[in-house]
Scaffold this motif. Structure first.
Motif, short mmCIF file in Angstrom:
data_model
loop_
_atom_site.label_atom_id
_atom_site.label_comp_id
_atom_site.label_asym_id
_atom_site.label_seq_id
_atom_site.Cartn_x
_atom_site.Cartn_y
_atom_site.Cartn_z
N GLU A 41 0.84 -1.21 0.00
CA GLU A 41 0.00 0.00 0.00
C GLU A 41 0.87 1.26 0.00
N GLN A 42 1.89 1.26 0.87
CA GLN A 42 2.75 2.44 0.95
C GLN A 42 3.55 2.62 -0.34
N GLY A 43 4.03 1.50 -0.93
CA GLY A 43 4.78 1.59 -2.17
C GLY A 43 3.94 2.15 -3.30
N ILE A 44 2.70 1.69 -3.42
CA ILE A 44 1.81 2.20 -4.47
C ILE A 44 1.51 3.68 -4.24
N ARG A 45 1.29 4.07 -2.99
CA ARG A 45 1.01 5.47 -2.69
C ARG A 45 2.18 6.36 -3.10
N ASP A 46 3.39 5.91 -2.75
CA ASP A 46 4.58 6.70 -3.10
C ASP A 46 4.79 6.74 -4.61
N TRP A 47 4.51 5.62 -5.30
CA TRP A 47 4.67 5.58 -6.75
C TRP A 47 3.68 6.52 -7.42
N CYS A 48 2.46 6.53 -6.93
CA CYS A 48 1.45 7.43 -7.51
C CYS A 48 1.82 8.90 -7.30
N ALA A 66 -1.34 -11.69 -5.10
CA ALA A 66 -2.58 -11.12 -4.56
C ALA A 66 -2.27 -10.34 -3.29
N THR A 67 -2.99 -9.26 -3.08
CA THR A 67 -2.84 -8.48 -1.86
C THR A 67 -4.16 -7.78 -1.56
N LEU A 68 -4.22 -7.12 -0.42
CA LEU A 68 -5.40 -6.36 -0.01
C LEU A 68 -5.03 -4.90 0.07
N LEU A 69 -5.83 -4.04 -0.58
CA LEU A 69 -5.56 -2.61 -0.59
C LEU A 69 -6.78 -1.83 -0.12
N PRO A 70 -6.59 -0.60 0.31
CA PRO A 70 -7.73 0.22 0.72
C PRO A 70 -8.68 0.44 -0.46
N PRO A 71 -9.96 0.56 -0.20
CA PRO A 71 -10.93 0.77 -1.29
C PRO A 71 -10.54 1.98 -2.15
N GLY A 72 -10.53 1.78 -3.44
CA GLY A 72 -10.25 2.88 -4.36
C GLY A 72 -8.79 3.02 -4.75
N GLN A 73 -7.86 2.47 -3.97
CA GLN A 73 -6.45 2.69 -4.30
C GLN A 73 -6.07 2.01 -5.59
N TRP A 74 -6.58 0.81 -5.84
CA TRP A 74 -6.21 0.08 -7.05
C TRP A 74 -6.73 0.79 -8.30
N GLU A 75 -7.93 1.31 -8.21
CA GLU A 75 -8.48 2.04 -9.36
C GLU A 75 -7.66 3.29 -9.64
N GLU A 76 -7.27 4.00 -8.60
CA GLU A 76 -6.41 5.18 -8.77
C GLU A 76 -5.09 4.77 -9.40
N PHE A 77 -4.53 3.67 -8.93
CA PHE A 77 -3.26 3.17 -9.45
C PHE A 77 -3.40 2.80 -10.93
N ARG A 78 -4.48 2.13 -11.27
CA ARG A 78 -4.71 1.73 -12.67
C ARG A 78 -4.77 2.96 -13.57
N GLN A 79 -5.45 4.02 -13.11
CA GLN A 79 -5.59 5.23 -13.92
C GLN A 79 -4.24 5.92 -14.12
N ILE A 80 -3.44 6.01 -13.05
CA ILE A 80 -2.13 6.65 -13.16
C ILE A 80 -1.21 5.83 -14.03
N ALA A 81 -1.28 4.50 -13.92
CA ALA A 81 -0.46 3.65 -14.77
C ALA A 81 -0.82 3.85 -16.24
N ALA A 82 -2.11 3.97 -16.53
CA ALA A 82 -2.54 4.21 -17.91
C ALA A 82 -2.05 5.55 -18.41
N ASP A 83 -2.13 6.58 -17.57
CA ASP A 83 -1.65 7.92 -17.96
C ASP A 83 -0.16 7.90 -18.24
N ARG A 84 0.58 7.09 -17.50
CA ARG A 84 2.04 7.01 -17.69
C ARG A 84 2.43 5.98 -18.74
N ARG A 85 1.43 5.31 -19.31
CA ARG A 85 1.65 4.29 -20.32
C ARG A 85 2.58 3.18 -19.79
#
Length: 421
Positions: A41-48, A66-85
């Motif tokens: 969770e912390q790594g994804i937050r820092d990456w975003c 597989a892991t467990l993340l706070p609600p909404g974090q994965w969707e935010e991560f997916r969107q930022i990953a798409a923006d960064r290609r």
């Protein structure tokens, strides 16, 4: 920095990670005492939150993660990953590596004063040698690898379980929790102080020749060379050169006679081993089943030194769950207490290890175990079962934690190491 979400309101996500990166994550999280989910969770937050891209990571061979993340974090991560290609797999790998880089492995905690552990009991056959070897092996395991450890939250649980089963029942499952923890990574010297050379033979080394140099010669003030030249490494591939052995020699049968002519003979072992202490974090002495001068020297070596905290060094007493061990225990503690009084020194008891325990032996075993637990001071710090792996390791002259690293006895030795630490 916001705190990780509670695990109860998280959502499961599935992606992929290369095996080497997943293993690094597991080890580092354990080293830092952090849950893997919180680390990701912390790594994804820092990456975003990054303002620039980071180095691409080789994700070939990535498999399911597989892991467990706070609600909404994965969707935010997916969107930022798409923006960064960036692919989700690459983004997740970069996130994990970012957390690893921000949380380096802690240094191995090394004692300021070399710890000296005297493994003893006047009675032979209780397994002092097996405990000496197993403890040293567990203390020297790699700090950058994970090993199964029995977490002794309550020894009474094992006692209750053993009492619940009778002579004719199968053993119940070990009720104590198992965790995967990093090895302590300490530099350990095992000293075979027994003329029978059991520790030397069990670990596949060769006893020292009678006409050569030996620990006995150094204690008697008649060295024939440097004691370091006698030391051998134990299973370097497994213990990484951190575990060493000072082999025994049959000349130790004459040690008490030779010590009788030595000045300040109770300090003879300390004088011999002192030059080696700067090379090791822990020195463990496998004592002979004796109450003679050699045991006085061993007990003195384990005394508490100036500026040393209580419980860092001292005597670790190995017993069995039967009556004759209790008689030998009384003889040993009387000798140590007399030495304390005569020389005005502090010799700490590090605890009691109940070895070769098998509750299927019935009332004698379970009631004897209860008797050891009831002593309280010293307390029981280890309970090692009478199982085949130790006997097999001795037969093939291998270290137990190398021969059977996942066995119940190996898991128990690691628990003992952490209790002693």
């Amino acid at each position: 920095m916001s705190s990780p979400a509670s695990f109860s309101d998280r959502e499961k996500v599935v992606s992929k990670l290369p095996g080497w990166l997943r293993q690094n994550l597991r080890v580092r999280a354990a080293q830092c005492g952090i849950d893997i989910q919180a680390a990701v969770e912390q790594g994804i937050r820092d990456w975003c939150d990054l303002a620039s891209t980071v180095q691409t990571i080789d994700t070939s061979g990535a498999d399911s993660f597989a892991t467990l993340l706070p609600p909404g974090q994965w969707e935010e991560f997916r969107q930022i990953a798409a923006d960064r290609r960036v692919s989700l797999i690459q983004g997740l790998a970069q996130s994990v590596q970012l957390w690893l880089d921000a949380n380096p492995a802690p240094d191995v905690a090394r004692p300021e004063i070399t710890r000296r552990i005297i493994v003893c009991n006047q009675k032979g056959g209780v397994g002092k040698t097996a405990i000496t070897a197993g403890l040293g092996e567990a203390l020297s395991e790699d700090s950058n690898a994970l090993y199964p450890v029995r977490v002794a939250k309550a020894l009474a649980q094992a006692l209750r379980a053993s009492e619940a089963q009778g002579d004719d029942t199968e053993p119940v499952d070990d009720p104590l929790d198992i965790e995967n923890l990093p090895g302590p990574g300490l530099k350990v010297l095992l000293v075979d102080f027994d003329p029978q050379c059991h520790l030397t033979n069990q670990l596949g080394a060769t006893p020292l020749p009678m006409n050569g140099d030996s620990l006995t010669n150094h204690m008697a003030g008649e060295p024939k060379g440097d004691l370091r030249d006698l030391i051998v490494s134990v299973d370097e591939d497994v213990f990484g050169g951190r575990l060493h052995l000072l082999p025994a020699c049959n000349d130790a049968f004459l040690l008490d006679v030779r010590l009788s002519a030595v000045r300040a003979r109770e300090a003879a072992l300390e004088r011999a081993l002192a030059p080696l202490e700067s090379d090791y974090d822990v020195i463990i002495v496998d004592c002979p089943p004796s109450l003679g001068l050699s045991m006085d020297a061993a007990a003195y070596y384990g005394r508490r030194r100036d500026a040393e905290r209580a419980g860092q060094s001292g005597a670790l007493i190995v017993v069995q769950a039967e009556d004759s061990s209790a008689d030998a225990y009384e003889l040993l503690t009387t000798q140590i207490d007399d030495l304390r009084g005569d020389l005005q020194i502090d010799i700490d008891y590090l605890g009691i290890v109940v070895n070769l325990y098998d509750s299927r032996r019935g009332y004698i075993a379970t009631s004897s175990l209860q008797g050891w637990v009831d002593i309280k001071d010293p307390r029981v710090v280890g309970l090692i079962g009478d199982l085949k792996e130790q006997k097999e390791a001795v037969r093939v002259k291998r270290a137990l934690l190398s021969y059977a690293p996942k066995s119940q006895q190996a898991v128990g030795m690691r628990a003992l190491a952490r209790e002693v630490l």
